[in-house]
Design a protein around this motif. Structure first.
Motif, PDB file in Angstrom:
ATOM      1  N   LYS A  47     -35.307 -36.206  14.748  1.00 39.07           N
ATOM      2  CA  LYS A  47     -35.371 -36.976  13.517  1.00 39.07           C
ATOM      3  C   LYS A  47     -35.890 -38.370  13.820  1.00 39.07           C
ATOM      4  N   ASP A  48     -36.960 -38.755  13.196  1.00 37.37           N
ATOM      5  CA  ASP A  48     -37.544 -40.097  13.344  1.00 37.37           C
ATOM      6  C   ASP A  48     -37.756 -40.474  14.809  1.00 37.37           C
ATOM      7  N   GLY A  49     -38.214 -39.535  15.634  1.00 35.85           N
ATOM      8  CA  GLY A  49     -38.499 -39.819  17.036  1.00 35.85           C
ATOM      9  C   GLY A  49     -37.297 -39.795  17.954  1.00 35.85           C
ATOM     10  N   SER A  50     -36.119 -39.489  17.429  1.00 39.16           N
ATOM     11  CA  SER A  50     -34.900 -39.391  18.235  1.00 39.16           C
ATOM     12  C   SER A  50     -34.429 -37.936  18.284  1.00 39.16           C
ATOM     13  N   LEU A  51     -33.726 -37.574  19.356  1.00 43.37           N
ATOM     14  CA  LEU A  51     -33.080 -36.277  19.442  1.00 43.37           C
ATOM     15  C   LEU A  51     -31.650 -36.437  18.942  1.00 43.37           C
ATOM     16  N   VAL A  52     -31.235 -35.596  18.007  1.00 46.36           N
ATOM     17  CA  VAL A  52     -29.900 -35.640  17.432  1.00 46.36           C
ATOM     18  C   VAL A  52     -29.121 -34.436  17.954  1.00 46.36           C
ATOM     19  N   TYR A  53     -27.970 -34.694  18.570  1.00 43.60           N
ATOM     20  CA  TYR A  53     -27.113 -33.661  19.147  1.00 43.60           C
ATOM     21  C   TYR A  53     -25.874 -33.515  18.273  1.00 43.60           C
ATOM     22  N   LYS A  54     -25.595 -32.297  17.848  1.00 43.09           N
ATOM     23  CA  LYS A  54     -24.389 -31.991  17.070  1.00 43.09           C
ATOM     24  C   LYS A  54     -23.572 -31.010  17.899  1.00 43.09           C
ATOM     25  N   CYS A  55     -22.357 -31.403  18.277  1.00 41.35           N
ATOM     26  CA  CYS A  55     -21.548 -30.644  19.228  1.00 41.35           C
ATOM     27  C   CYS A  55     -20.384 -29.926  18.559  1.00 41.35           C
ATOM     28  N   ASN A  56     -20.095 -28.741  19.074  1.00 40.24           N
ATOM     29  CA  ASN A  56     -18.911 -27.977  18.687  1.00 40.24           C
ATOM     30  C   ASN A  56     -18.100 -27.747  19.957  1.00 40.24           C
ATOM     31  N   ALA A  57     -16.824 -28.137  19.951  1.00 43.87           N
ATOM     32  CA  ALA A  57     -15.987 -27.971  21.136  1.00 43.87           C
ATOM     33  C   ALA A  57     -15.730 -26.481  21.373  1.00 43.87           C
ATOM     34  N   TYR A  58     -15.021 -25.836  20.463  1.00 49.02           N
ATOM     35  CA  TYR A  58     -14.755 -24.400  20.553  1.00 49.02           C
ATOM     36  C   TYR A  58     -14.147 -23.929  19.245  1.00 49.02           C
ATOM     37  N   GLY A  59     -14.011 -22.637  19.098  1.00 47.87           N
ATOM     38  CA  GLY A  59     -13.387 -22.074  17.915  1.00 47.87           C
ATOM     39  C   GLY A  59     -14.399 -21.657  16.880  1.00 47.87           C
ATOM     40  N   PHE A  60     -13.901 -21.053  15.829  1.00 50.40           N
ATOM     41  CA  PHE A  60     -14.783 -20.510  14.811  1.00 50.40           C
ATOM     42  C   PHE A  60     -15.034 -21.468  13.663  1.00 50.40           C
ATOM     43  N   ASP A  61     -14.528 -22.694  13.728  1.00 49.10           N
ATOM     44  CA  ASP A  61     -14.902 -23.757  12.796  1.00 49.10           C
ATOM     45  C   ASP A  61     -16.162 -24.382  13.372  1.00 49.10           C
ATOM     46  N   THR A  62     -17.270 -23.708  13.190  1.00 42.38           N
ATOM     47  CA  THR A  62     -18.508 -24.087  13.882  1.00 42.38           C
ATOM     48  C   THR A  62     -19.415 -24.939  13.014  1.00 42.38           C
ATOM     49  N   GLU A  63     -18.885 -26.024  12.520  1.00 44.32           N
ATOM     50  CA  GLU A  63     -19.693 -26.944  11.736  1.00 44.32           C
ATOM     51  C   GLU A  63     -20.510 -27.875  12.630  1.00 44.32           C
ATOM     52  N   PHE A  64     -20.272 -27.826  13.929  1.00 41.14           N
ATOM     53  CA  PHE A  64     -20.980 -28.660  14.901  1.00 41.14           C
ATOM     54  C   PHE A  64     -20.910 -30.136  14.503  1.00 41.14           C
ATOM     55  N   ASN A  65     -19.698 -30.603  14.209  1.00 37.83           N
ATOM     56  CA  ASN A  65     -19.487 -32.009  13.860  1.00 37.83           C
ATOM     57  C   ASN A  65     -18.367 -32.641  14.686  1.00 37.83           C
ATOM     58  N   ASP A  66     -17.977 -31.982  15.802  1.00 38.19           N
ATOM     59  CA  ASP A  66     -16.945 -32.566  16.662  1.00 38.19           C
ATOM     60  C   ASP A  66     -17.443 -33.869  17.291  1.00 38.19           C
ATOM     61  N   LEU A  67     -18.708 -33.910  17.620  1.00 31.42           N
ATOM     62  CA  LEU A  67     -19.350 -35.126  18.133  1.00 31.42           C
ATOM     63  C   LEU A  67     -20.812 -35.052  17.749  1.00 31.42           C
ATOM     64  N   ILE A  68     -21.322 -36.111  17.153  1.00 29.96           N
ATOM     65  CA  ILE A  68     -22.736 -36.189  16.787  1.00 29.96           C
ATOM     66  C   ILE A  68     -23.289 -37.481  17.387  1.00 29.96           C
ATOM     67  N   PHE A  69     -24.395 -37.345  18.128  1.00 28.76           N
ATOM     68  CA  PHE A  69     -25.023 -38.538  18.708  1.00 28.76           C
ATOM     69  C   PHE A  69     -26.517 -38.337  18.768  1.00 28.76           C
ATOM     70  N   SER A  70     -27.246 -39.428  18.957  1.00 25.86           N
ATOM     71  CA  SER A  70     -28.706 -39.341  19.044  1.00 25.86           C
ATOM     72  C   SER A  70     -29.184 -40.085  20.277  1.00 25.86           C
ATOM     73  N   ILE A  71     -30.336 -39.656  20.766  1.00 23.80           N
ATOM     74  CA  ILE A  71     -30.958 -40.272  21.937  1.00 23.80           C
ATOM     75  C   ILE A  71     -32.401 -40.610  21.571  1.00 23.80           C
ATOM     76  N   GLU A  72     -32.791 -41.831  21.868  1.00 23.36           N
ATOM     77  CA  GLU A  72     -34.154 -42.288  21.611  1.00 23.36           C
ATOM     78  C   GLU A  72     -34.751 -42.769  22.920  1.00 23.36           C
ATOM     79  N   LYS A  73     -35.918 -42.258  23.252  1.00 26.28           N
ATOM     80  CA  LYS A  73     -36.624 -42.711  24.450  1.00 26.28           C
ATOM     81  C   LYS A  73     -37.422 -43.969  24.113  1.00 26.28           C
TER      82      LYS A  73
END
Length: 74
Positions: A47-73
């Protein structure tokens, strides 16, 4: 960085000699560090030149919102 002890937003600058950076999904909910549990993972999008990571720790609540971060070079 742990969710319960970090500010909501953190800006970090990394410097590498070869331009590579490894990202690893690990968490601790009180029973020791865990990773690669059943249904854990990260979704990566661009998104906008950055990589956005959406993490899921475990379990079947897989909304992938346990940790969200972005990396820009820079």
């Amino acid at each position: 960085m742990w969710e319960d002890t970090s500010p909501e937003e953190v800006i970090i600058k990394w410097h590498t000699n070869d331009g590579k950076l490894s990202i690893y999904n690990i968490w601790d909910e009180g029973d020791g560090r865990e990773s690669q549990s059943y249904s854990s993972g990260m979704l990566i999008s661009e998104k906008d030149g950055s990589l956005v990571y959406k993490c899921n720790a475990y379990g079947f609540d897989t909304e992938f919102n346990d940790l969200i971060f972005s990396i820009e070079k820079l």
